[in-house]
Design a protein around this motif. Structure first.
Motif, PDB file in Angstrom:
ATOM      1  N   UNK A  35      38.585  46.057  42.859  1.00 42.68           N
ATOM      2  CA  UNK A  35      37.766  44.855  42.684  1.00 42.68           C
ATOM      3  C   UNK A  35      36.396  45.241  42.124  1.00 42.68           C
ATOM      4  N   UNK A  36      35.780  46.245  42.733  1.00 50.38           N
ATOM      5  CA  UNK A  36      34.437  46.671  42.284  1.00 50.38           C
ATOM      6  C   UNK A  36      34.461  47.212  40.853  1.00 50.38           C
ATOM      7  N   UNK A  37      35.454  48.038  40.552  1.00 54.49           N
ATOM      8  CA  UNK A  37      35.536  48.625  39.207  1.00 54.49           C
ATOM      9  C   UNK A  37      35.738  47.555  38.136  1.00 54.49           C
ATOM     10  N   UNK A  38      36.642  46.615  38.397  1.00 58.18           N
ATOM     11  CA  UNK A  38      36.897  45.563  37.417  1.00 58.18           C
ATOM     12  C   UNK A  38      35.683  44.635  37.285  1.00 58.18           C
ATOM     13  N   UNK A  39      35.024  44.340  38.409  1.00 60.24           N
ATOM     14  CA  UNK A  39      33.819  43.499  38.365  1.00 60.24           C
ATOM     15  C   UNK A  39      32.743  44.159  37.512  1.00 60.24           C
ATOM     16  N   UNK A  40      32.581  45.450  37.675  1.00 55.88           N
ATOM     17  CA  UNK A  40      31.603  46.191  36.877  1.00 55.88           C
ATOM     18  C   UNK A  40      31.996  46.189  35.404  1.00 55.88           C
ATOM     19  N   UNK A  41      33.264  46.427  35.141  1.00 53.56           N
ATOM     20  CA  UNK A  41      33.766  46.457  33.767  1.00 53.56           C
ATOM     21  C   UNK A  41      33.586  45.097  33.083  1.00 53.56           C
ATOM     22  N   UNK A  42      33.838  44.015  33.821  1.00 46.64           N
ATOM     23  CA  UNK A  42      33.771  42.658  33.267  1.00 46.64           C
ATOM     24  C   UNK A  42      32.368  42.053  33.360  1.00 46.64           C
ATOM     25  N   UNK A  43      31.503  42.746  34.085  1.00 46.24           N
ATOM     26  CA  UNK A  43      30.135  42.265  34.312  1.00 46.24           C
ATOM     27  C   UNK A  43      30.128  40.901  35.007  1.00 46.24           C
ATOM     28  N   UNK A  44      30.922  40.831  36.089  1.00 51.44           N
ATOM     29  CA  UNK A  44      30.986  39.618  36.904  1.00 51.44           C
ATOM     30  C   UNK A  44      30.793  40.003  38.374  1.00 51.44           C
ATOM     31  N   UNK A  45      30.611  39.007  39.198  1.00 50.34           N
ATOM     32  CA  UNK A  45      30.467  39.198  40.628  1.00 50.34           C
ATOM     33  C   UNK A  45      31.807  39.670  41.212  1.00 50.34           C
ATOM     34  N   UNK A  46      31.780  40.635  42.120  1.00 45.84           N
ATOM     35  CA  UNK A  46      33.037  41.081  42.749  1.00 45.84           C
ATOM     36  C   UNK A  46      33.813  39.938  43.422  1.00 45.84           C
ATOM     37  N   UNK A  47      33.109  38.925  43.903  1.00 43.81           N
ATOM     38  CA  UNK A  47      33.795  37.779  44.519  1.00 43.81           C
ATOM     39  C   UNK A  47      34.678  37.053  43.501  1.00 43.81           C
ATOM     40  N   UNK A  48      34.256  37.035  42.243  1.00 43.28           N
ATOM     41  CA  UNK A  48      35.049  36.405  41.188  1.00 43.28           C
ATOM     42  C   UNK A  48      36.336  37.191  40.972  1.00 43.28           C
ATOM     43  N   UNK A  49      36.228  38.503  40.941  1.00 41.24           N
ATOM     44  CA  UNK A  49      37.421  39.352  40.775  1.00 41.24           C
ATOM     45  C   UNK A  49      38.324  39.222  41.999  1.00 41.24           C
ATOM     46  N   UNK A  50      37.726  39.146  43.182  1.00 35.64           N
ATOM     47  CA  UNK A  50      38.532  38.974  44.398  1.00 35.64           C
ATOM     48  C   UNK A  50      39.303  37.665  44.331  1.00 35.64           C
ATOM     49  N   UNK A  51      38.682  36.620  43.811  1.00 32.02           N
ATOM     50  CA  UNK A  51      39.375  35.338  43.645  1.00 32.02           C
ATOM     51  C   UNK A  51      40.540  35.493  42.656  1.00 32.02           C
ATOM     52  N   UNK A  52      40.311  36.251  41.600  1.00 31.94           N
ATOM     53  CA  UNK A  52      41.369  36.532  40.623  1.00 31.94           C
ATOM     54  C   UNK A  52      42.528  37.265  41.286  1.00 31.94           C
ATOM     55  N   UNK A  53      42.211  38.306  42.045  1.00 30.49           N
ATOM     56  CA  UNK A  53      43.254  39.092  42.698  1.00 30.49           C
ATOM     57  C   UNK A  53      44.025  38.248  43.711  1.00 30.49           C
ATOM     58  N   UNK A  54      43.327  37.368  44.447  1.00 30.55           N
ATOM     59  CA  UNK A  54      44.014  36.460  45.375  1.00 30.55           C
ATOM     60  C   UNK A  54      44.971  35.542  44.618  1.00 30.55           C
ATOM     61  N   UNK A  55      44.501  35.019  43.495  1.00 30.05           N
ATOM     62  CA  UNK A  55      45.327  34.141  42.662  1.00 30.05           C
ATOM     63  C   UNK A  55      46.586  34.871  42.190  1.00 30.05           C
ATOM     64  N   UNK A  56      46.416  36.093  41.680  1.00 32.45           N
ATOM     65  CA  UNK A  56      47.553  36.868  41.174  1.00 32.45           C
ATOM     66  C   UNK A  56      48.489  37.316  42.296  1.00 32.45           C
ATOM     67  N   UNK A  57      47.934  37.556  43.493  1.00 34.34           N
ATOM     68  CA  UNK A  57      48.783  37.885  44.643  1.00 34.34           C
ATOM     69  C   UNK A  57      49.636  36.681  45.024  1.00 34.34           C
ATOM     70  N   UNK A  58      49.051  35.496  44.995  1.00 38.68           N
ATOM     71  CA  UNK A  58      49.799  34.283  45.313  1.00 38.68           C
ATOM     72  C   UNK A  58      50.923  34.036  44.317  1.00 38.68           C
ATOM     73  N   UNK A  59      50.729  34.471  43.068  1.00 36.28           N
ATOM     74  CA  UNK A  59      51.768  34.354  42.036  1.00 36.28           C
ATOM     75  C   UNK A  59      52.743  35.527  42.099  1.00 36.28           C
TER      76      UNK A  59
END
Length: 126
Positions: A35-59
């Motif tokens: 989560x931290x690495x992707x957030x840094x790479x994308x220049x977004x808040x880690x909470x945004x990436x965590x929301x993405x990962x939750x979404x993809x886990x649900x799928x």
């Protein structure tokens, strides 16, 4: 990555992750960035990436192994294709067909241009 205004950022990041999986850059079964690495790479808040990962886990596209991190599911490619096809057909195709109709673009012209696009953009695939 440049984000678009018309879609939530976490969904755009999900699309990026799905593309990386489909292009075999992050193969099924192997770890994807934290989560931290992707957030840094994308220049977004880690909470945004965590929301993405939750979404993809649900799928069921990715899964989390405690202490190891997130990985793409073994059937991630199939699940991504099904999810993205469904979304494309429901949301993008109607507008696309409307534009084709208004501009008088026939299926034959579209097919020809599609094949040319594939040859130019993805010469080593399919």
């Amino acid at each position: 990555m440049e984000f678009k205004d018309k879609q939530a950022i976490y969904l755009q990041i999900a699309d990026y992750i799905c593309e990386q999986i489909l292009l075999s850059k992050w193969p099924p079964g192997e770890r994807i960035p934290s989560v931290r690495d992707l957030a840094s790479m994308m220049e977004v808040n880690p909470n945004t990436v965590m929301r993405t990962y939750d979404f993809l886990q649900n799928k069921e596209i990715i899964f989390n192994k405690r202490g190891i991190g997130y990985s793409a599911d073994e059937k991630a490619n199939e699940k991504i294709l099904a999810y993205r096809k469904e979304r494309f057909i429901a949301t993008e195709l109607p507008d696309f067909f409307k534009t084709m109709y208004l501009l008088d673009i026939g299926i034959e012209e579209l097919q020809s241009r599609y094949h040319k696009f594939i040859e130019e953009m993805y010469p080593l695939t399919k």
